[in-house]
Design a protein around this motif. Sequence first.
Motif, PDB file in Angstrom:
ATOM      1  N   GLU A   1       0.842  -1.193   0.000  1.00 14.19           N
ATOM      2  CA  GLU A   1       0.000   0.000   0.000  1.00 14.19           C
ATOM      3  C   GLU A   1       0.874   1.239   0.000  1.00 14.19           C
ATOM      4  N   LEU A   2       0.409   2.254  -0.697  1.00 12.36           N
ATOM      5  CA  LEU A   2       1.109   3.527  -0.743  1.00 12.36           C
ATOM      6  C   LEU A   2       0.222   4.561  -0.061  1.00 12.36           C
ATOM      7  N   ARG A   3       0.778   5.264   0.902  1.00 10.62           N
ATOM      8  CA  ARG A   3       0.036   6.285   1.645  1.00 10.62           C
ATOM      9  C   ARG A   3       0.551   7.658   1.266  1.00 10.62           C
ATOM     10  N   ILE A   4      -0.376   8.561   0.981  1.00  8.04           N
ATOM     11  CA  ILE A   4      -0.073   9.950   0.662  1.00  8.04           C
ATOM     12  C   ILE A   4      -0.630  10.795   1.798  1.00  8.04           C
ATOM     13  N   GLU A   5       0.168  11.709   2.320  1.00  6.19           N
ATOM     14  CA  GLU A   5      -0.294  12.661   3.328  1.00  6.19           C
ATOM     15  C   GLU A   5       0.090  14.064   2.889  1.00  6.19           C
ATOM     16  N   VAL A   6      -0.846  14.986   3.007  1.00  5.68           N
ATOM     17  CA  VAL A   6      -0.569  16.395   2.742  1.00  5.68           C
ATOM     18  C   VAL A   6      -1.017  17.178   3.965  1.00  5.68           C
ATOM     19  N   THR A   7      -0.105  17.989   4.490  1.00  2.00           N
ATOM     20  CA  THR A   7      -0.346  18.719   5.734  1.00  2.00           C
ATOM     21  C   THR A   7      -0.161  20.216   5.512  1.00  2.00           C
ATOM     22  N   ASP A   8      -1.048  20.999   6.127  1.00  2.00           N
ATOM     23  CA  ASP A   8      -0.893  22.453   6.186  1.00  2.00           C
ATOM     24  C   ASP A   8      -1.252  22.880   7.609  1.00  2.00           C
ATOM     25  N   ASP A   9      -1.257  24.168   7.876  1.00  2.00           N
ATOM     26  CA  ASP A   9      -1.498  24.646   9.240  1.00  2.00           C
ATOM     27  C   ASP A   9      -2.957  24.981   9.532  1.00  2.00           C
ATOM     28  N   ASN A  10      -3.864  24.701   8.630  1.00  2.00           N
ATOM     29  CA  ASN A  10      -5.275  25.005   8.850  1.00  2.00           C
ATOM     30  C   ASN A  10      -5.930  23.859   9.611  1.00  2.00           C
ATOM     31  N   PRO A  11      -6.459  24.125  10.818  1.00  2.00           N
ATOM     32  CA  PRO A  11      -7.084  23.052  11.588  1.00  2.00           C
ATOM     33  C   PRO A  11      -8.489  22.662  11.094  1.00  2.00           C
ATOM     34  N   ALA A  12      -9.043  23.403  10.129  1.00  2.00           N
ATOM     35  CA  ALA A  12     -10.356  23.032   9.592  1.00  2.00           C
ATOM     36  C   ALA A  12     -10.167  21.831   8.653  1.00  2.00           C
ATOM     37  N   PRO A  13     -10.796  20.702   8.952  1.00  2.00           N
ATOM     38  CA  PRO A  13     -10.569  19.507   8.136  1.00  2.00           C
ATOM     39  C   PRO A  13     -11.144  19.631   6.729  1.00  2.00           C
ATOM     40  N   ALA A  14     -10.496  18.961   5.797  1.00  2.00           N
ATOM     41  CA  ALA A  14     -11.015  18.887   4.431  1.00  2.00           C
ATOM     42  C   ALA A  14     -12.334  18.120   4.471  1.00  2.00           C
ATOM     43  N   GLU A  15     -13.283  18.558   3.648  1.00  2.00           N
ATOM     44  CA  GLU A  15     -14.589  17.903   3.612  1.00  2.00           C
ATOM     45  C   GLU A  15     -14.959  17.562   2.182  1.00  2.00           C
ATOM     46  N   LEU A  16     -15.488  16.368   2.015  1.00  2.00           N
ATOM     47  CA  LEU A  16     -15.985  15.950   0.709  1.00  2.00           C
ATOM     48  C   LEU A  16     -17.289  16.678   0.431  1.00  2.00           C
ATOM     49  N   ARG A  17     -17.385  17.277  -0.750  1.00  2.00           N
ATOM     50  CA  ARG A  17     -18.621  17.950  -1.130  1.00  2.00           C
ATOM     51  C   ARG A  17     -18.907  17.670  -2.584  1.00  2.00           C
ATOM     52  N   LEU A  18     -20.127  17.821  -2.957  1.00  2.00           N
ATOM     53  CA  LEU A  18     -20.507  17.627  -4.347  1.00  2.00           C
ATOM     54  C   LEU A  18     -20.572  18.982  -5.028  1.00  2.00           C
ATOM     55  N   ALA A  19     -19.843  19.118  -6.108  1.00  2.00           N
ATOM     56  CA  ALA A  19     -19.837  20.376  -6.855  1.00  2.00           C
ATOM     57  C   ALA A  19     -21.004  20.380  -7.830  1.00  2.00           C
ATOM     58  N   GLY A  20     -21.539  21.556  -8.057  1.00  2.00           N
ATOM     59  CA  GLY A  20     -22.612  21.706  -9.034  1.00  2.00           C
ATOM     60  C   GLY A  20     -22.077  21.612 -10.458  1.00  2.00           C
ATOM     61  N   ASP A  21     -22.967  21.413 -11.396  1.00  2.00           N
ATOM     62  CA  ASP A  21     -22.574  21.283 -12.802  1.00  2.00           C
ATOM     63  C   ASP A  21     -21.806  22.495 -13.309  1.00  2.00           C
ATOM     64  N   ASP A  22     -22.138  23.678 -12.807  1.00  2.00           N
ATOM     65  CA  ASP A  22     -21.501  24.901 -13.286  1.00  2.00           C
ATOM     66  C   ASP A  22     -20.289  25.319 -12.449  1.00  2.00           C
ATOM     67  N   ASP A  23     -20.002  24.613 -11.361  1.00  2.00           N
ATOM     68  CA  ASP A  23     -18.849  24.947 -10.523  1.00  2.00           C
ATOM     69  C   ASP A  23     -17.560  24.609 -11.250  1.00  2.00           C
ATOM     70  N   VAL A  24     -16.580  25.509 -11.171  1.00  2.00           N
ATOM     71  CA  VAL A  24     -15.304  25.278 -11.836  1.00  2.00           C
ATOM     72  C   VAL A  24     -14.307  24.550 -10.928  1.00  2.00           C
ATOM     73  N   SER A  25     -14.634  24.389  -9.669  1.00  3.41           N
ATOM     74  CA  SER A  25     -13.767  23.657  -8.744  1.00  3.41           C
ATOM     75  C   SER A  25     -14.650  22.932  -7.732  1.00  3.41           C
ATOM     76  N   GLY A  26     -14.003  22.231  -6.812  1.00  6.83           N
ATOM     77  CA  GLY A  26     -14.748  21.560  -5.756  1.00  6.83           C
ATOM     78  C   GLY A  26     -14.888  20.059  -5.940  1.00  6.83           C
ATOM     79  N   ARG A  27     -14.170  19.489  -6.900  1.00  4.66           N
ATOM     80  CA  ARG A  27     -14.278  18.052  -7.159  1.00  4.66           C
ATOM     81  C   ARG A  27     -13.055  17.256  -6.713  1.00  4.66           C
ATOM     82  N   GLY A  28     -12.056  17.930  -6.161  1.00  7.64           N
ATOM     83  CA  GLY A  28     -10.791  17.284  -5.827  1.00  7.64           C
ATOM     84  C   GLY A  28     -10.913  16.122  -4.872  1.00  7.64           C
ATOM     85  N   LEU A  29     -11.534  16.323  -3.725  1.00  8.94           N
ATOM     86  CA  LEU A  29     -11.659  15.229  -2.766  1.00  8.94           C
ATOM     87  C   LEU A  29     -12.569  14.123  -3.277  1.00  8.94           C
ATOM     88  N   PHE A  30     -13.546  14.482  -4.088  1.00  5.19           N
ATOM     89  CA  PHE A  30     -14.401  13.468  -4.689  1.00  5.19           C
ATOM     90  C   PHE A  30     -13.550  12.551  -5.587  1.00  5.19           C
TER      91      PHE A  30
END
Length: 144
Positions: free
Chosen positions: A86-115
């Motif tokens: 198994e290969l594990r990837i970790e990315v860390t920054d200083d923001n304590p707000a956790p990343a959240e999975l969200r569904l982007a709308g059809d017209d959104d130009v971003s917001g699909r990364g975690l999906f």
Amino acid sequence: MSPATAVASAAAKALPQTSRAFDVTFACDPACVGRARRITRAFLGLWNVNGELAENILLAVSELVTNAIEHGTGDVALRLWYPHGELRIEVTDDNPAPAELRLAGDDDVSGRGLFLVAVLARTWGVSKDGKTTWCMFRIPEGRG
């Protein structure tokens, strides 16, 4: 055993093992996404991880590093390690707000990364302190 075989065998044993991990830290700059991909691609090549699996891993690295740049604070740290299958990837920054999975709308130009990461990786998550987003890929036998 012939002398040539003995020499080849001794040389193979003397070669250092390729590290199965790396850590790198970048300034919070969009240019570091390309650097993160290039470094990851080089290590995947050393580990004999290529083809579609390597492309999926590179996409996950790009998405996680991009999220850290866009939503994080401070430097961005990328860590990959690959001990056994198994290969594990970790990315860390200083923001304590956790990343959240969200569904982007059809017209959104971003917001699909975690999906995309959730679809491509075996599993993904966020550390308890919210600063690290991680994912894991299964590496088939015979690679690396």
